[in-house]
Motif scaffolding. Structure first.
Motif, mmCIF file in Angstrom:
data_model
loop_
_atom_site.group_PDB
_atom_site.id
_atom_site.type_symbol
_atom_site.label_atom_id
_atom_site.label_comp_id
_atom_site.label_asym_id
_atom_site.label_seq_id
_atom_site.Cartn_x
_atom_site.Cartn_y
_atom_site.Cartn_z
ATOM 1 N N MET A 1 78.045 43.956 73.675
ATOM 2 C CA MET A 1 77.015 44.313 72.687
ATOM 3 C C MET A 1 77.659 44.483 71.317
ATOM 4 N N ALA A 2 77.123 43.830 70.301
ATOM 5 C CA ALA A 2 77.708 43.883 68.960
ATOM 6 C C ALA A 2 77.375 45.197 68.272
ATOM 7 N N LEU A 3 78.262 45.603 67.360
ATOM 8 C CA LEU A 3 78.033 46.814 66.571
ATOM 9 C C LEU A 3 76.795 46.632 65.698
ATOM 10 N N GLN A 4 75.917 47.616 65.719
ATOM 11 C CA GLN A 4 74.707 47.559 64.908
ATOM 12 C C GLN A 4 74.594 48.836 64.084
ATOM 13 N N ILE A 5 74.275 48.672 62.801
ATOM 14 C CA ILE A 5 74.078 49.814 61.910
ATOM 15 C C ILE A 5 72.670 49.725 61.337
ATOM 16 N N SER A 6 71.821 50.650 61.722
ATOM 17 C CA SER A 6 70.452 50.712 61.201
ATOM 18 C C SER A 6 70.407 51.800 60.140
ATOM 19 N N ALA A 7 70.199 51.402 58.884
ATOM 20 C CA ALA A 7 70.316 52.345 57.770
ATOM 21 C C ALA A 7 69.031 52.405 56.970
ATOM 22 N N THR A 8 68.866 53.532 56.246
ATOM 23 C CA THR A 8 67.705 53.693 55.375
ATOM 24 C C THR A 8 67.847 52.869 54.108
ATOM 25 N N ASN A 9 69.078 52.632 53.684
ATOM 26 C CA ASN A 9 69.371 51.864 52.477
ATOM 27 C C ASN A 9 70.028 50.554 52.879
ATOM 28 N N PRO A 10 69.482 49.398 52.469
ATOM 29 C CA PRO A 10 70.056 48.110 52.895
ATOM 30 C C PRO A 10 71.491 47.903 52.433
ATOM 31 N N GLU A 11 71.924 48.638 51.410
ATOM 32 C CA GLU A 11 73.300 48.491 50.934
ATOM 33 C C GLU A 11 74.276 49.373 51.706
ATOM 34 N N GLN A 12 73.766 50.315 52.495
ATOM 35 C CA GLN A 12 74.625 51.281 53.174
ATOM 36 C C GLN A 12 75.509 50.678 54.261
ATOM 37 N N PRO A 13 75.002 49.741 55.108
ATOM 38 C CA PRO A 13 75.848 49.226 56.200
ATOM 39 C C PRO A 13 77.177 48.658 55.736
ATOM 40 N N ALA A 14 77.223 47.984 54.589
ATOM 41 C CA ALA A 14 78.474 47.393 54.122
ATOM 42 C C ALA A 14 79.540 48.456 53.896
ATOM 43 N N VAL A 15 79.136 49.605 53.386
ATOM 44 C CA VAL A 15 80.074 50.703 53.144
ATOM 45 C C VAL A 15 80.490 51.342 54.453
ATOM 46 N N LEU A 16 79.541 51.497 55.359
ATOM 47 C CA LEU A 16 79.822 52.161 56.633
ATOM 48 C C LEU A 16 80.704 51.319 57.551
ATOM 49 N N LEU A 17 80.706 50.018 57.373
ATOM 50 C CA LEU A 17 81.513 49.143 58.232
ATOM 51 C C LEU A 17 83.002 49.442 58.128
ATOM 52 N N ASP A 18 83.421 50.061 57.009
ATOM 53 C CA ASP A 18 84.846 50.344 56.823
ATOM 54 C C ASP A 18 85.340 51.488 57.700
ATOM 55 N N LEU A 19 84.432 52.244 58.306
ATOM 56 C CA LEU A 19 84.838 53.360 59.149
ATOM 57 C C LEU A 19 85.270 52.854 60.530
ATOM 58 N N PRO A 20 86.186 53.557 61.198
ATOM 59 C CA PRO A 20 86.773 53.081 62.472
ATOM 60 C C PRO A 20 85.862 53.302 63.675
ATOM 61 N N TRP A 21 84.825 52.511 63.796
ATOM 62 C CA TRP A 21 83.831 52.718 64.845
ATOM 63 C C TRP A 21 84.363 52.408 66.234
ATOM 64 N N ASN A 22 85.513 51.727 66.332
ATOM 65 C CA ASN A 22 86.085 51.421 67.654
ATOM 66 C C ASN A 22 87.010 52.528 68.154
ATOM 67 N N THR A 23 86.973 53.682 67.470
ATOM 68 C CA THR A 23 87.791 54.832 67.857
ATOM 69 C C THR A 23 86.874 56.026 68.109
ATOM 70 N N PRO A 24 87.111 56.794 69.187
ATOM 71 C CA PRO A 24 86.314 58.010 69.407
ATOM 72 C C PRO A 24 86.376 58.920 68.190
ATOM 73 N N LEU A 25 85.268 59.561 67.884
ATOM 74 C CA LEU A 25 85.154 60.329 66.643
ATOM 75 C C LEU A 25 86.213 61.421 66.546
ATOM 76 N N ASP A 26 86.546 62.069 67.664
ATOM 77 C CA ASP A 26 87.537 63.142 67.602
ATOM 78 C C ASP A 26 88.960 62.637 67.410
ATOM 79 N N GLN A 27 89.123 61.303 67.359
ATOM 80 C CA GLN A 27 90.446 60.717 67.124
ATOM 81 C C GLN A 27 90.522 59.954 65.802
ATOM 82 N N TRP A 28 89.509 60.068 64.962
ATOM 83 C CA TRP A 28 89.535 59.356 63.683
ATOM 84 C C TRP A 28 90.718 59.832 62.835
#
Length: 418
Positions: A1-28
């Motif tokens: 399943m591909a990563l999906q970002i559903s945002a209120t602002n259409p410009e927001q996903p591009a910024v959020l993609l830089d975060l390490p979503w393939n890592t558990p949050l407590d290990q960021w």
């Protein structure tokens, strides 16, 4: 399943993609996190940088994330104090392809703190009481909007001070639900949960030595019930006031003040049968009214004078045709305040002859006129108006209150030219 970002602002996903979503949050890694105080949560929560913004990221089930995202958007549309929803992230997997929990992203509320951070330095009982009042205001507003919280507590709110005002913001809507109207039982359930949760949270603070010794957790937890009930009654008791009974509005404002709340906003709806008035309460700190009056009007007054003048200003503004809170086309409060000073305040003060003012400054004169108008209107059963009030004040009140021994040459105009 591909990563999906559903945002209120259409410009927001591009910024959020830089975060390490393939890592558990407590290990960021620390380089993408922001060190801000976090409250207690049943989920892993971290603050992160997302372009120019700071966001809160919470790992939660997909169903829970989507549901809470929708509830927060609804609360935002209703104008309820709550954190702003930004996005929901699903389809997360780690480096080995194992699924990770989805995430709910909300915007960090600038200047806000979780309650435990506020208690790191022992708070005075009066400040603790104001926080409880702020939470009671939030609960009333949520219930008015048809939102049953389901888990009201200090932990599920953020608190912010702004120019002496205290405000509570909902930060966790996971257990909430929105309906057209709440039943008495639903409201009672929320209130009872608040009582139990708050008492328990204060006990935890007491055990850690972070609670002022004079604060008893159980009575403080129970006090929010009475504060809520008093405020709910005063805010929801809708009345239609005849046009000639403006002093009834003053009476409602006085009752809110007596309960310890200020009027954040007042709306008057005109109809052929009279005016329907609704109030929005807020909790304020000492000196707030002085600062607010000075900012809006340039008038420097004592705190009690300032509160009375601001109440009159708010009531006057609500009756102006171009007063529309939140409407960019409506007149700004500063513009209306200037008009009030020019058309109401100054003419009233100037109606009192210089030789009769004694040592009273302009703010005190206007304050006394307003008080006299209140008593005259109560006695007459109708609003007597400013002109009749001033005439009676000059004859029956002022001669008895002005100090006859005022030294010659004393400036009694309060900085106003006659």
């Amino acid at each position: 399943m591909a990563l999906q970002i559903s945002a209120t602002n259409p410009e927001q996903p591009a910024v959020l993609l830089d975060l390490p979503w393939n890592t558990p949050l407590d290990q960021w890694p620390d380089e993408c996190l922001v060190a801000l105080p976090r409250g207690i949560s049943r989920h892993v929560v971290r603050f992160a940088s997302a372009g120019p913004e700071v966001v809160a990221v919470k790992e939660i089930s997909e169903r829970g994330a989507v549901r809470e995202f929708g509830l927060l958007r609804d609360l935002h549309r209703l104008g309820i104090p709550a954190v702003d929803p930004v996005a929901v992230v699903t389809g997360r997997v780690d480096a080995d392809g194992a699924p990770l929990e989805p995430a709910l992203i909300t915007r960090h509320l600038k200047g806000s703190l979780p309650y435990r951070s506020m208690f790191e330095s022992t708070m005075r009982p009066t400040t603790v009481k104001r926080l409880m009042d702020a939470l009671a205001v939030l609960l009333v507003r949520l219930h008015l909007a048809g939102f049953a919280w389901g888990d009201c507590s200090l932990s599920n709110a953020l608190f912010r001070r702004d120019a002496g005002a205290y405000a509570a913001y909902l930060v966790d809507a996971e257990t909430g639900q929105i309906q057209q109207n709440l039943s008495r039982g639903q409201r009672d359930y929320d209130i009872e949960l608040a009582r139990v949760n708050i008492a328990g949270e204060l006990m935890d603070l007491e055990a850690s030595g972070a609670l002022h010794p004079s604060v008893d957790p159980v009575p403080f937890g129970a006090a929010i019930v009475q504060r809520y009930e008093d405020l709910w009654h005063e805010v929801t008791r809708e009345s239609v006031y005849p046009v000639d009974k403006r002093h009834y509005i003053d009476r409602r404002i006085r009752r809110l003040n007596d309960l310890g709340f200020d009027v954040a906003e007042m709306q008057i709806e005109r109809s052929p049968v009279g005016d329907t008035v609704t109030f929005l309460p807020k909790v304020v700190d000492a000196g707030h009214h002085q600062r607010q009056l000075l900012r809006l009007t340039g008038l420097d007054a004592e705190e009690n004078q300032a509160r009375r003048l601001l109440n009159d200003l708010e009531s006057w503004m609500a009756g102006e045709e171009d007063y529309a809170p939140g409407d960019p086309l409506g007149a700004r409060p500063e513009v209306l305040a200037h008009r009030w000073v020019r058309d109401v305040f100054r003419p009233t003060v100037r109606a009192v002859p210089l030789e009769m003012r004694g040592e009273m400054d302009a703010a005190q004169i206007y304050h006394e006129v307003l008080e006299h108008r209140w008593y005259l209107s109560e006695a007459a059963g109708r609003d007597v108006g400013l002109d009749a009030t001033i005439a009676d004040y000059l004859v029956n009140v002022l001669p008895h209150t002005v100090n006859a021994m005022t030294p010659p040459g004393t400036d009694t105009t309060g900085g106003l030219s006659p």
